[in-house]
Design an enzyme around this catalytic site. Structure first.
Site, mmCIF file in Angstrom:
data_model
loop_
_atom_site.group_PDB
_atom_site.id
_atom_site.type_symbol
_atom_site.label_atom_id
_atom_site.label_comp_id
_atom_site.label_asym_id
_atom_site.label_seq_id
_atom_site.Cartn_x
_atom_site.Cartn_y
_atom_site.Cartn_z
ATOM 1 N N HIS A 58 0.825 -1.214 0.000
ATOM 2 C CA HIS A 58 0.000 0.000 0.000
ATOM 3 C C HIS A 58 0.855 1.258 0.000
ATOM 4 C CE1 HIS A 58 -3.575 -2.372 0.432
ATOM 5 N NE2 HIS A 58 -3.064 -2.987 1.494
ATOM 6 N N CYS A 59 1.884 1.244 -0.803
ATOM 7 C CA CYS A 59 2.828 2.360 -0.901
ATOM 8 C C CYS A 59 2.630 3.048 -2.245
ATOM 9 C CB CYS A 59 4.253 1.799 -0.791
ATOM 10 S SG CYS A 59 5.568 3.009 -0.988
ATOM 11 N N GLY A 60 2.966 4.300 -2.309
ATOM 12 C CA GLY A 60 2.895 5.015 -3.579
ATOM 13 C C GLY A 60 3.821 4.429 -4.634
ATOM 14 N N PHE A 61 4.818 3.668 -4.209
ATOM 15 C CA PHE A 61 5.757 3.054 -5.143
ATOM 16 C C PHE A 61 5.355 1.632 -5.546
ATOM 17 C CE2 PHE A 61 8.437 6.166 -2.840
ATOM 18 C CZ PHE A 61 8.793 6.953 -3.926
ATOM 19 N N THR A 62 4.222 1.140 -5.048
ATOM 20 C CA THR A 62 3.790 -0.233 -5.333
ATOM 21 C C THR A 62 3.682 -0.498 -6.828
ATOM 22 O OG1 THR A 62 2.657 -0.350 -3.210
ATOM 23 C CG2 THR A 62 1.984 -1.955 -4.853
#
Length: 181
Positions: A58-62
């Site tokens: 659930h990261c912006g970099f996923t």
């Protein structure tokens, strides 16, 4: 004879026995994501170039999973192995393995090895990440990338901001692939 006896005793204790030529970075086992199987790091990766990434669902970099899978496909014929290590150290990993697996395998089509969620920073970090940090730096966020050569040495590490198609990352991977075991 003494060495054989020691190996028999260790195997009877169900302790993993590592070859003397196994680099410190690869000493250990990690549970696979959504599996009862484990990855023996030495058996799986010794003598191979390796890209290790700490991930979070659930990261912006996923969205980098897509590019990491593309790297895996591009370089696997040249021997590159990719290992994703989910971590909740930055409070962005799914609460359960099923959700993590759905995001990695279902949403992004990941086919490279993924472990169960692990601690990757600080004193409680798993040995793999303690050694990565000792050779370069600890991850400061999700999706840090570590390129490791065939001798188990970090060639270079990259921040979360480095996209999988970055030319410097590709150059480090090429260097790791060209390294001698």
């Amino acid at each position: 004879m003494k060495k054989s006896l020691l190996l028999v005793l260790l195997s009877s204790l169900a302790l993993p026995v590592f070859a003397a030529d196994c680099p410190a970075l690869l000493q250990g086992e990690l549970p696979k994501l959504r599996s009862k199987e484990v990855i023996n790091l030495c058996e799986q990766y010794a003598g191979k170039p390796l890209l290790v990434i700490n991930t979070a669902s659930h990261c912006g970099f996923t969205k980098q999973f897509k590019g990491l899978e593309a790297l895996h496909q591009k370089y696997k014929a040249q021997g590159l192995e990719v290992l994703g290590v989910p971590s909740d150290d930055f409070k962005q990993e799914a609460d359960n393995a099923e959700e993590t697996a759905t995001i990695c395998y279902g949403n992004y089509g990941v086919t490279f090895a993924m472990t169960a969620t692990q601690v990757v920073t600080g004193d409680s970090a798993i040995p793999l990440f303690r050694e990565l940090a000792a050779q370069s730096s600890a991850p400061r966020w999700n999706f840090y990338k570590y390129v490791v050569d065939r001798q188990g040495k970090v060639v270079e590490s990259f921040s979360s901001l480095t996209e999988p198609d970055d030319e410097d990352l590709a150059a480090a991977i090429d260097k790791a692939i060209a390294s001698k075991p």
